[in-house]
Design a protein around this motif. Structure first.
Motif, PDB file in Angstrom:
ATOM      1  N   LEU A 108       7.531  47.964  59.465  1.00 36.91           N
ATOM      2  CA  LEU A 108       8.885  48.349  59.831  1.00 36.91           C
ATOM      3  C   LEU A 108       9.550  49.157  58.724  1.00 36.91           C
ATOM      4  CD1 LEU A 108      10.189  45.090  61.563  1.00 36.91           C
ATOM      5  CD2 LEU A 108       9.373  47.197  62.646  1.00 36.91           C
ATOM      6  N   ASP A 109       8.777  49.535  57.726  1.00 43.08           N
ATOM      7  CA  ASP A 109       9.293  50.322  56.611  1.00 43.08           C
ATOM      8  C   ASP A 109       9.485  51.769  57.058  1.00 43.08           C
ATOM      9  OD1 ASP A 109       9.948  51.241  54.017  1.00 43.08           O
ATOM     10  OD2 ASP A 109       7.867  51.784  53.673  1.00 43.08           O
ATOM     11  N   PRO A 110      10.720  52.270  57.065  1.00 44.65           N
ATOM     12  CA  PRO A 110      10.967  53.625  57.561  1.00 44.65           C
ATOM     13  C   PRO A 110      10.149  54.689  56.840  1.00 44.65           C
ATOM     14  CG  PRO A 110      13.029  52.443  57.329  1.00 44.65           C
ATOM     15  CD  PRO A 110      11.980  51.594  56.689  1.00 44.65           C
ATOM     16  N   SER A 111       9.999  54.570  55.520  1.00 45.44           N
ATOM     17  CA  SER A 111       9.256  55.580  54.766  1.00 45.44           C
ATOM     18  C   SER A 111       7.787  55.590  55.157  1.00 45.44           C
ATOM     19  CB  SER A 111       9.398  55.325  53.262  1.00 45.44           C
ATOM     20  OG  SER A 111      10.742  55.472  52.857  1.00 45.44           O
ATOM     21  N   TRP A 140      26.525  59.114  63.536  1.00 44.36           N
ATOM     22  CA  TRP A 140      25.900  59.356  62.231  1.00 44.36           C
ATOM     23  C   TRP A 140      24.452  59.795  62.399  1.00 44.36           C
ATOM     24  CZ3 TRP A 140      21.584  57.067  60.167  1.00 44.36           C
ATOM     25  CH2 TRP A 140      21.297  57.369  58.821  1.00 44.36           C
ATOM     26  N   ALA A 141      23.715  59.111  63.278  1.00 44.27           N
ATOM     27  CA  ALA A 141      22.302  59.444  63.478  1.00 44.27           C
ATOM     28  C   ALA A 141      22.144  60.854  64.042  1.00 44.27           C
ATOM     29  CB  ALA A 141      21.647  58.424  64.409  1.00 44.27           C
ATOM     30  N   VAL A 142      23.013  61.233  64.973  1.00 48.18           N
ATOM     31  CA  VAL A 142      22.960  62.583  65.543  1.00 48.18           C
ATOM     32  C   VAL A 142      23.177  63.621  64.455  1.00 48.18           C
ATOM     33  CG1 VAL A 142      24.142  64.203  67.074  1.00 48.18           C
ATOM     34  CG2 VAL A 142      23.619  61.900  67.865  1.00 48.18           C
ATOM     35  N   ASP A 143      24.148  63.363  63.575  1.00 42.65           N
ATOM     36  CA  ASP A 143      24.431  64.304  62.483  1.00 42.65           C
ATOM     37  C   ASP A 143      23.249  64.383  61.513  1.00 42.65           C
ATOM     38  OD1 ASP A 143      26.362  65.955  60.810  1.00 42.65           O
ATOM     39  OD2 ASP A 143      25.907  64.328  59.426  1.00 42.65           O
ATOM     40  N   ALA A 144      22.676  63.219  61.158  1.00 37.38           N
ATOM     41  CA  ALA A 144      21.538  63.213  60.231  1.00 37.38           C
ATOM     42  C   ALA A 144      20.344  63.947  60.827  1.00 37.38           C
ATOM     43  CB  ALA A 144      21.160  61.777  59.876  1.00 37.38           C
ATOM     44  N   LEU A 145      20.126  63.772  62.120  1.00 40.17           N
ATOM     45  CA  LEU A 145      19.033  64.479  62.787  1.00 40.17           C
ATOM     46  C   LEU A 145      19.294  65.981  62.813  1.00 40.17           C
ATOM     47  CD1 LEU A 145      18.389  62.023  65.751  1.00 40.17           C
ATOM     48  CD2 LEU A 145      16.678  62.710  64.055  1.00 40.17           C
ATOM     49  N   ALA A 146      20.516  66.370  63.088  1.00 35.34           N
ATOM     50  CA  ALA A 146      20.855  67.801  63.135  1.00 35.34           C
ATOM     51  C   ALA A 146      20.626  68.464  61.788  1.00 35.34           C
ATOM     52  CB  ALA A 146      22.304  67.981  63.573  1.00 35.34           C
ATOM     53  N   ARG A 147      20.821  67.707  60.714  1.00 33.61           N
ATOM     54  CA  ARG A 147      20.594  68.239  59.367  1.00 33.61           C
ATOM     55  C   ARG A 147      19.150  68.080  58.921  1.00 33.61           C
ATOM     56  NH1 ARG A 147      22.690  65.056  56.087  1.00 33.61           N
ATOM     57  NH2 ARG A 147      23.774  63.513  57.384  1.00 33.61           N
ATOM     58  N   ASP A 204      17.835  65.387  57.948  1.00 32.62           N
ATOM     59  CA  ASP A 204      17.950  64.580  56.736  1.00 32.62           C
ATOM     60  C   ASP A 204      17.099  63.312  56.861  1.00 32.62           C
ATOM     61  OD1 ASP A 204      18.665  63.295  54.427  1.00 32.62           O
ATOM     62  OD2 ASP A 204      20.820  63.656  54.651  1.00 32.62           O
ATOM     63  N   ALA A 205      15.812  63.473  56.625  1.00 29.22           N
ATOM     64  CA  ALA A 205      14.898  62.342  56.738  1.00 29.22           C
ATOM     65  C   ALA A 205      15.202  61.271  55.702  1.00 29.22           C
ATOM     66  CB  ALA A 205      13.451  62.815  56.608  1.00 29.22           C
ATOM     67  N   ASP A 206      15.683  61.674  54.532  1.00 33.52           N
ATOM     68  CA  ASP A 206      16.011  60.705  53.485  1.00 33.52           C
ATOM     69  C   ASP A 206      17.132  59.774  53.939  1.00 33.52           C
ATOM     70  OD1 ASP A 206      14.082  61.697  51.784  1.00 33.52           O
ATOM     71  OD2 ASP A 206      15.468  63.043  50.745  1.00 33.52           O
ATOM     72  N   ALA A 207      18.159  60.339  54.561  1.00 31.56           N
ATOM     73  CA  ALA A 207      19.257  59.514  55.051  1.00 31.56           C
ATOM     74  C   ALA A 207      18.788  58.591  56.160  1.00 31.56           C
ATOM     75  CB  ALA A 207      20.399  60.403  55.549  1.00 31.56           C
ATOM     76  N   LEU A 208      17.962  59.101  57.068  1.00 28.36           N
ATOM     77  CA  LEU A 208      17.477  58.286  58.182  1.00 28.36           C
ATOM     78  C   LEU A 208      16.626  57.117  57.696  1.00 28.36           C
ATOM     79  CD1 LEU A 208      16.606  61.189  60.626  1.00 28.36           C
ATOM     80  CD2 LEU A 208      18.385  59.462  60.996  1.00 28.36           C
ATOM     81  N   THR A 209      15.810  57.350  56.675  1.00 28.48           N
ATOM     82  CA  THR A 209      14.983  56.256  56.158  1.00 28.48           C
ATOM     83  C   THR A 209      15.836  55.212  55.440  1.00 28.48           C
ATOM     84  OG1 THR A 209      14.499  57.500  54.134  1.00 28.48           O
ATOM     85  CG2 THR A 209      12.907  57.662  55.926  1.00 28.48           C
ATOM     86  N   PRO A 266      11.024  53.430  65.056  1.00 31.30           N
ATOM     87  CA  PRO A 266      10.082  54.367  65.703  1.00 31.30           C
ATOM     88  C   PRO A 266      10.547  55.820  65.647  1.00 31.30           C
ATOM     89  CG  PRO A 266      10.305  52.389  67.031  1.00 31.30           C
ATOM     90  CD  PRO A 266      11.348  52.300  65.950  1.00 31.30           C
ATOM     91  N   LEU A 267      11.869  56.015  65.539  1.00 33.50           N
ATOM     92  CA  LEU A 267      12.397  57.375  65.407  1.00 33.50           C
ATOM     93  C   LEU A 267      11.838  58.062  64.172  1.00 33.50           C
ATOM     94  CD1 LEU A 267      14.450  59.589  66.263  1.00 33.50           C
ATOM     95  CD2 LEU A 267      16.135  58.390  64.839  1.00 33.50           C
ATOM     96  N   LEU A 268      11.613  57.290  63.091  1.00 32.33           N
ATOM     97  CA  LEU A 268      11.122  57.895  61.859  1.00 32.33           C
ATOM     98  C   LEU A 268       9.707  58.437  62.029  1.00 32.33           C
ATOM     99  CD1 LEU A 268      12.899  58.046  59.332  1.00 32.33           C
ATOM    100  CD2 LEU A 268      13.620  56.226  60.863  1.00 32.33           C
ATOM    101  N   LEU A 269       8.894  57.779  62.844  1.00 26.48           N
ATOM    102  CA  LEU A 269       7.544  58.292  63.102  1.00 26.48           C
ATOM    103  C   LEU A 269       7.627  59.652  63.797  1.00 26.48           C
ATOM    104  CD1 LEU A 269       4.404  56.439  64.154  1.00 26.48           C
ATOM    105  CD2 LEU A 269       5.118  58.388  65.536  1.00 26.48           C
ATOM    106  N   THR A 270       8.523  59.786  64.771  1.00 25.16           N
ATOM    107  CA  THR A 270       8.633  61.061  65.480  1.00 25.16           C
ATOM    108  C   THR A 270       9.218  62.147  64.580  1.00 25.16           C
ATOM    109  OG1 THR A 270      10.798  60.458  66.403  1.00 25.16           O
ATOM    110  CG2 THR A 270       8.857  59.891  67.688  1.00 25.16           C
TER     111      THR A 270
END
Length: 206
Positions: free
Chosen positions: A88-91, A138-145, A147-152, A173-177
């Motif tokens: 479950l580790d995002p990284s 927040w997630a929509v904004d991070a995805l638009a940028r 910003d994988a670091d923020a999402l993790t 699972p979003l991080l895998l995609t």
């Protein structure tokens, strides 16, 4: 890290739901006879290199795979390989997604199944929808940028994270995609809907 790969071999797959204390008991059987995916499973395991892999061809699809696939491909005419999250580790999942990126170049869909927010507390306390909405935005904004670091690091960076995702399994699972995408900033919302205080947003990445 160990990875579980489950591939259809053309048999009917029962819908499985992990009930506490009964991890292998189907809630109800639903046939979903997909084409043989053995070659695809071999291709996938080849991309994982020396990572230990456990392969099963006779286990039913998890509800997280079965439900979206039933809606997307009701004819069950697409080979399916279910890859269980090894962590479950995002990284770690972001890195795993990057290793699967060559599959996308071959026209293979990499699908991460979850919920943009998954809060039961909001059912009892509707005012908590402010937290799930803030997290979704927040997630929509991070995805638009892209910003994988923020999402993790969503636990520390995202507003309302504790309410929106008391556990990680429906978000990571979003991080895998994102890892599998050529352009992490390419996310387009195919579904943008709040249902009972939770975001059911679905995004597509290229």
């Amino acid at each position: 890290m160990k990875i579980l790969v489950e591939a259809s071999e053309g048999a009917d797959f029962d819908h499985h739901h992990e009930q506490p204390g009964h991890p292998e008991r189907p809630v109800f059987p639903l046939p979903y006879a997909t084409p043989d995916a053995t070659d695809l499973a071999r291709r996938l395991t080849g991309l994982l290199g020396r990572t230990p892999v456990h392969e099963f061809a006779d286990r039913g699809l998890d509800h997280g795979a079965f439900i979206p696939l039933m809606a997307m491909y009701p004819a069950a005419d697409v080979p399916v390989v279910q890859l269980s999250m090894p962590s479950l580790d995002p990284s770690a999942l972001l890195e795993l997604g990057a290793r699967l990126r060559p599959l996308r170049e071959e026209g293979i869909l990499v699908l991460g199944s979850g919920f943009m927010t998954h809060s039961f507390a909001v059912f009892r306390r509707p005012e908590l929808a402010a937290d799930t909405t803030a997290f979704d935005e927040w997630a929509v904004d991070a995805l638009a940028r892209g910003d994988a670091d923020a999402l993790t690091d969503y636990r520390n960076k995202a507003p309302g994270a504790a309410v929106a995702h008391p556990t990680a399994d429906h978000f990571v699972p979003l991080l895998l995609t994102v890892g599998a995408a050529d352009d992490p900033g390419s996310a387009v919302s195919a579904i943008d809907r709040m249902v009972m205080g939770n975001s059911t947003r679905s995004v597509q990445l290229t």
